[in-house]
Design a protein around this motif. Structure first.
Motif: not given
Ligand code: BTN
Length: 252
Positions: A8-14, A16-22, A37-38, A58-64
């Protein structure tokens, strides 16, 4: 073979932090394998309390999110395994570049950092956050930030494609670490540019001054062993490593 990472992948445009959200989703009972992913983070977290900044797109920003069944003392292998996955992705895109991991899991291209991984722990869960600079051409960097990106070394890949390519590599790495933890070190060691180097290691705050010496080995749990000039070997579980230039090796 069941896919765990990325089922399952949740894509957020914006965010604060994908780590915090996860971490929040983990506390609410989210299933392992969930990826957030953001496109951009407003308060991206780096290691040792630093911030992680990347201009939008510009960057891959993701948390698992993982809920490993392995003994907790071996969880540090997860961070090395994630480094192997990021290294595999980078070398597939840049077969001729000098790509290496600085212990534990910074991705260096020609000696300059292009990706970092932040592992954060919750009660029974691990969040692995990955920031990989995909295309920083034209991005102004503050003078104190040494950073490069895949595109600056010739890789033609979009952030979306890089993300899609990374998730199965992370899934494979997670399977390896759970099924055969010793194999993680077998995958990691040839990719690690730290062993044999003169290093300075900044350990957790309150752990005294930086340690200086030669990085001589990894323990089975993935800790770095550093031998100082007097021959004393210290086991480092977590810390920030500086690779010292060979011509500084004799410095005080
Ligand atoms: C480091 O300091 O090297 C680790 C950086 C980790 C950054 C990533 S970006 C996606 C995820 N969300 C965060 O807030 N941090 C990690």
């Amino acid at each position: 073979m069941t896919t765990v990472v990325g089922r399952e992948v949740r894509h957020l445009h914006e965010c604060d932090s994908t780590n915090r959200v996860l971490l929040q989703l983990a506390a609410e009972g989210a299933r392992e394998g969930l990826v957030v992913v953001a496109d951009v983070q407003t308060a991206g977290r780096g290691r040792r309390g630093r911030t992680w900044t990347a201009p939008a797109g510009t960057s891959l920003l993701c948390s698992v999110l993982l809920r490993p069944s392995m003994p907790r003392r071996t969880w540090s292998l997860l961070s090395l395994a994630a480094g192997v996955a990021v290294h595999r992705l980078a070398t597939s895109l840049l077969p001729s570049a000098e790509v290496a991991l600085k212990w534990p899991n910074d991705l260096l291209i020609d000696g300059v950092k292009a990706a970092g991984i932040l592992m954060e722990l919750a009660a029974d869960a691990v969040v692995l956050g990955i920031g990989l600079n995909v295309d920083w051409r034209g991005v102004q960097r503050p003078p104190d930030l040494q950073a490069t990106s895949l595109a600056e070394h010739g890789a033609e890949v979009s952030v979306a494609d890089a993300t899609a390519a990374l998730l199965p590599l992370l899934d494979e790495a997670y399977r390896t670490v759970q099924d055969d933890p010793a194999a993680v070190l077998g995958d990691y060691l040839p990719r690690c540019g730290t062993l044999g180097r003169e290093v300075r290691v900044h350990r957790a705050a309150g752990d005294g001054e930086a340690l200086r010496g030669t990085a001589v080995a990894l323990t089975p749990d993935g800790h770095l062993q550093v031998r100082d000039a007097s021959g004393v070997t210290t086991d480092v579980q977590a810390g920030d490593v500086e690779h010292l230039r060979d011509d500084l090796a004799g410095d005080a």
